[in-house]
Design an enzyme around this catalytic site. Structure first.
Site, PDB file in Angstrom:
ATOM      1  N   HIS A  59      30.102  54.270 -12.547  1.00  0.00           N
ATOM      2  CA  HIS A  59      29.339  53.221 -11.863  1.00  0.00           C
ATOM      3  C   HIS A  59      27.886  53.671 -11.837  1.00  0.00           C
ATOM      4  O   HIS A  59      27.527  54.582 -11.092  1.00  0.00           O
ATOM      5  CB  HIS A  59      29.867  53.004 -10.450  1.00  0.00           C
ATOM      6  CG  HIS A  59      31.297  52.542 -10.411  1.00  0.00           C
ATOM      7  ND1 HIS A  59      31.652  51.213 -10.475  1.00  0.00           N
ATOM      8  CD2 HIS A  59      32.458  53.241 -10.348  1.00  0.00           C
ATOM      9  CE1 HIS A  59      32.975  51.108 -10.443  1.00  0.00           C
ATOM     10  NE2 HIS A  59      33.488  52.324 -10.368  1.00  0.00           N
ATOM     11  N   LEU A  60      27.060  53.030 -12.658  1.00  0.00           N
ATOM     12  CA  LEU A  60      25.650  53.408 -12.755  1.00  0.00           C
ATOM     13  C   LEU A  60      24.758  52.550 -11.867  1.00  0.00           C
ATOM     14  O   LEU A  60      23.559  52.805 -11.766  1.00  0.00           O
ATOM     15  CB  LEU A  60      25.188  53.341 -14.214  1.00  0.00           C
ATOM     16  CG  LEU A  60      25.908  54.322 -15.157  1.00  0.00           C
ATOM     17  CD1 LEU A  60      25.349  54.194 -16.578  1.00  0.00           C
ATOM     18  CD2 LEU A  60      25.802  55.755 -14.668  1.00  0.00           C
ATOM     19  N   ARG A  61      25.316  51.509 -11.264  1.00  0.00           N
ATOM     20  CA  ARG A  61      24.694  50.719 -10.198  1.00  0.00           C
ATOM     21  C   ARG A  61      23.509  49.848 -10.617  1.00  0.00           C
ATOM     22  O   ARG A  61      23.081  49.000  -9.839  1.00  0.00           O
ATOM     23  CB  ARG A  61      24.233  51.629  -9.048  1.00  0.00           C
ATOM     24  CG  ARG A  61      25.343  52.492  -8.432  1.00  0.00           C
ATOM     25  CD  ARG A  61      26.504  51.686  -7.919  1.00  0.00           C
ATOM     26  NE  ARG A  61      27.415  52.478  -7.102  1.00  0.00           N
ATOM     27  CZ  ARG A  61      28.690  52.185  -6.907  1.00  0.00           C
ATOM     28  NH1 ARG A  61      29.211  51.113  -7.482  1.00  0.00           N
ATOM     29  NH2 ARG A  61      29.449  52.931  -6.134  1.00  0.00           N
ATOM     30  N   ASN A  91      30.293  46.210 -11.861  1.00  0.00           N
ATOM     31  CA  ASN A  91      30.022  45.764 -10.484  1.00  0.00           C
ATOM     32  C   ASN A  91      28.579  46.062 -10.102  1.00  0.00           C
ATOM     33  O   ASN A  91      28.268  46.857  -9.232  1.00  0.00           O
ATOM     34  CB  ASN A  91      31.006  46.376  -9.490  1.00  0.00           C
ATOM     35  CG  ASN A  91      31.059  47.888  -9.548  1.00  0.00           C
ATOM     36  OD1 ASN A  91      30.712  48.501 -10.552  1.00  0.00           O
ATOM     37  ND2 ASN A  91      31.501  48.501  -8.455  1.00  0.00           N
ATOM     38  N   HIS A 178      42.159  47.493 -12.408  1.00  0.00           N
ATOM     39  CA  HIS A 178      42.127  48.176 -11.114  1.00  0.00           C
ATOM     40  C   HIS A 178      43.390  47.741 -10.388  1.00  0.00           C
ATOM     41  O   HIS A 178      43.463  46.644  -9.830  1.00  0.00           O
ATOM     42  CB  HIS A 178      40.868  47.760 -10.350  1.00  0.00           C
ATOM     43  CG  HIS A 178      40.781  48.291  -8.960  1.00  0.00           C
ATOM     44  ND1 HIS A 178      39.878  49.252  -8.595  1.00  0.00           N
ATOM     45  CD2 HIS A 178      41.459  47.980  -7.824  1.00  0.00           C
ATOM     46  CE1 HIS A 178      40.010  49.517  -7.301  1.00  0.00           C
ATOM     47  NE2 HIS A 178      40.961  48.747  -6.814  1.00  0.00           N
ATOM     48  N   ASN A 277      38.779  54.871  -3.439  1.00  0.00           N
ATOM     49  CA  ASN A 277      39.706  53.818  -3.854  1.00  0.00           C
ATOM     50  C   ASN A 277      40.096  54.057  -5.311  1.00  0.00           C
ATOM     51  O   ASN A 277      39.225  54.024  -6.181  1.00  0.00           O
ATOM     52  CB  ASN A 277      39.026  52.462  -3.708  1.00  0.00           C
ATOM     53  CG  ASN A 277      39.897  51.295  -4.147  1.00  0.00           C
ATOM     54  OD1 ASN A 277      40.958  51.463  -4.712  1.00  0.00           O
ATOM     55  ND2 ASN A 277      39.419  50.092  -3.897  1.00  0.00           N
ATOM     56  N   ASP A 304      35.329  57.969 -12.502  1.00  0.00           N
ATOM     57  CA  ASP A 304      35.103  56.951 -11.469  1.00  0.00           C
ATOM     58  C   ASP A 304      33.900  57.355 -10.610  1.00  0.00           C
ATOM     59  O   ASP A 304      33.909  57.198  -9.381  1.00  0.00           O
ATOM     60  CB  ASP A 304      36.345  56.735 -10.608  1.00  0.00           C
ATOM     61  CG  ASP A 304      36.261  55.465  -9.756  1.00  0.00           C
ATOM     62  OD1 ASP A 304      35.317  54.671  -9.945  1.00  0.00           O
ATOM     63  OD2 ASP A 304      37.125  55.274  -8.877  1.00  0.00           O
TER      64      ASP A 304
END
Length: 434
Positions: A59-61, A91, A178, A277, A304
Site C-alpha cells: 500500500h503506497l497510499r 485503495n 481479500h 487485517n 501487505d
C-alpha cells in the site's frame, strides 16, 4: 548510462562464491576474478546474492494519502528491504479503478526510480462491491494491469466475483481476493479465540476467511480462471488451498511475514502496532502457514505493507487503524521464521519472494535468475549478523512496525535495480546513478 559495477565475492543463493559484473543494466558476467575497464569494484565477500525481491502486496497510499506514504518514500523503503519491484494496491483516493489513475501511479514510480511500481487495479468501482471497474481499460493502458483486487474489502457478492473472474480470463489476468466475510467480522477487533475472550474484544473468526476462500476456489474452477488469495492466515485456509491445488484449480496464495512470526498473544498489551487485517492468529496457525509455505501450498510471501500516520496507531485499540509497515523487515523476518528453522533454503527464498510473485503478477524483467544476460535486479544480504530492529531501519513516512525493539537476523546491504544501486552498504542511495 549506468555505471559498470563488479560485486566481488557474492554467495549466489547462499552457495558458491562468485563475482558479478553489471554493465548497461544487465548481468554481463559471473565468475571468478571478473574485471572490466573502468568498473567500480565492490567487496561483498560472503553476502548472499538473491534475485531482486518482488512484493505482490503493498500500500503506497499515493494518490490521496500522502501523509502516510508516497510512491517515492514507499519505494525507498522497498529498496532498503531488498525489493526491486512492488505491486501497489488500489485503495488510494481516487481509487485506482481507471486507466488514468493506474497510469499516474506508474509514472510516479518511474520518476522515483527506486523500484518498479506495478499498479493493481480495483475489481469494483470505488471498491464498493457494486459493479465492475474498468478492468479492460486498465489492462490495455500503459500500466498493463494484470492483477485486480479490492484489498481492504472483500468482493463479497458471488455474482460480481464470478463476472470478474470471467472478464480477466480473456487477457490472462488474476483476481486477488481479500478473503473476509463482512457479516462474520462486524465489529471484530482481533482473532476470535481464548485471548479475545480474556480481553473482552470482539473476535474475528477463522471461518470468515475460510468460507470466502472455499467459495472462490469453486468459482475459479467453474470459470476456469485464475484466483489469488491475499494474506492467508489460518490453518483451515492452508487446508483449503492444498485441497484446491490437488483438484487442479488455478489458485495461488500469499502469506505475510507477520503471520509467519507473530501471534494474537501480542494483543494483550493493547499495543495497536499489532492490530492488522486479517488479525494475528494462534500459534497453531503460525505453524500451519509456515508448513504451507515450506511445502508449496502457499506460493509467496507478500508484505501487505500498510503505513499509517502516528495518530492512527497511538490511540486505544478499538479506534486504531489496521495495518503494519513491512518492506524493510520482510527478508529478515523470513530469515528468522523460515530459514533459521530449516524450513526453507536461500533458493526457496528466491522462489517465494522473487520468482513466484513476478510470475503471478505477470511482471516481465523481474524474478529472473542470477545468470548472464538477465536484467541486473538483485539484492545482497548479510545473513551472518543480528541486530535490534529500530526506527532507524525504517525509510518510509510511517513507523507502525510491529518489530521495533525486536532482535532479528540479517541485514540488507545492497539493492541493485536496472543496473544501478538503490541501496549501498545498508544506506538508501540519495542520488541514483541512472
Amino acid at each position: 548510462m549506468t555505471e559498470t559495477l563488479v560485486f566481488r565475492g557474492a554467495q549466489l543463493l547462499g552457495t558458491q562464491s562468485a563475482d558479478i559484473l553489471v554493465r548497461d543494466g544487465v548481468i554481463a558476467e559471473i565468475g571468478s576474478g571478473v574485471s572490466a575497464a573502468g568498473a567500480r569494484v565492490v567487496d561483498v565477500e560472503g553476502l548472499v546474492a538473491l534475485p531482486g525481491l518482488v512484493d505482490l502486496h503493498t500500500h503506497l497510499r499515493e494518490p490521496g494519502y500522502e501523509a502516510s506514504e508516497t510512491i517515492l518514500s514507499g519505494t525507498r523503503a522497498a529498496a532498503a528491504g531488498g525489493f526491486t519491484a512492488v505491486f501497489a494496491m488500489p485503495n488510494t483516493s481516487p481509487v485506482a479503478d481507471s486507466a488514468g489513475v493506474v497510469e499516474q501511479e506508474l509514472a510516479l514510480g518511474e520518476a522515483a526510480g527506486y523500484a518498479t511500481v506495478q499498479p493493481i487495479g480495483a475489481v469494483t468501482v470505488g471498491q464498493k462491491g457494486e459493479r465492475l471497474a474498468e478492468l479492460g481499460a486498465m489492462a490495455t493502458s500503459r500500466a498493463n494491469v494484470r492483477v485486480f483486487s479490492d484489498d481492504g474489502f472483500c468482493v463479497w457478492d458471488s455474482l460480481i466475483m464470478r463476472r470478474a473472474l470471467e472478464y480477466v480470463k480473456s487477457f490472462g489476468g488474476v483476481i486477488a481476493q481479500h478473503a473476509q466475510d463482512p457479516r462474520l467480522t462486524e465489529g471484530a477487533q482481533m482473532n476470535e479465540g481464548a485471548v479475545s475472550a480474556e480481553l473482552g474484544l470482539a473476535g474475528w473468526p477463522a471461518v470468515a476467511e475460510e468460507s470466502i476462500i472455499a467459495r472462490d476456489v469453486l468459482l475459479a474452477e467453474h470459470v476456469g480462471s485464475r484466483l489469488h488469495v491475499c494474506h492467508l492466515s489460518t490453518a483451515g485456509s492452508v487446508d483449503l488451498i492444498r485441497w484446491a491445488k490437488k483438484r487442479g484449480i488455478a489458485v495461488t496464495a500469499e502469506v505475510t511475514p507477520h503471520h509467519l512470526l507473530l501471534t494474537d498473544e501480542l494483543a494483550r498489551d493493547y499495543d495497536a502496532r499489532f492490530k492488522v487485517n486479517p488479525p494475528l492468529r494462534r500459534e497453531e496457525d503460525v505453524l500451519a502457514v509456515r508448513e504451507g509455505l515450506a511445502d508449496g501450498t502457499i506460493d509467496i510471501v507478500a508484505t501487505d505493507h500498510a503505513p499509517h500516520p502516528s495518530e492512527s496507531k497511538s490511540c486505544e485499540w478499538q479506534a486504531a487503524a489496521n495495518g503494519m509497515v513491512g518492506l524493510e523487515s520482510a527478508l529478515r523476518v523470513v530469515h528468522q521464521s523460515m530459514v533459521e528453522t530449516g524450513l526453507l533454503g536461500w533458493s526457496d527464498v528466491a522462489r517465494v519472494m522473487s520468482a513466484a510473485p513476478a510470475r503471478i503478477g505477470s511482471l516481465a524483467g523481474h524474478g529472473t535468475p542470477l545468470e548472464v544476460g538477465q536484467p541486473a535486479e538483485f539484492t545482497l544480504y548479510d545473513a551472518s549478523v543480528r541486530g535490534t530492529f529500530t526506527q532507524d531501519d525504517l525509510r518510509g513516512r510511517s513507523v507502525n512496525s510491529p518489530y521495533l525493539g525486536r532482535d532479528l537476523p540479517g541485514s540488507v546491504e545492497w539493492t541493485v535495480h536496472r543496473g544501478y544501486a538503490t541501496l549501498a552498504n545498508g544506506a538508501v542511495v540519495e542520488e541514483l546513478a541512472r
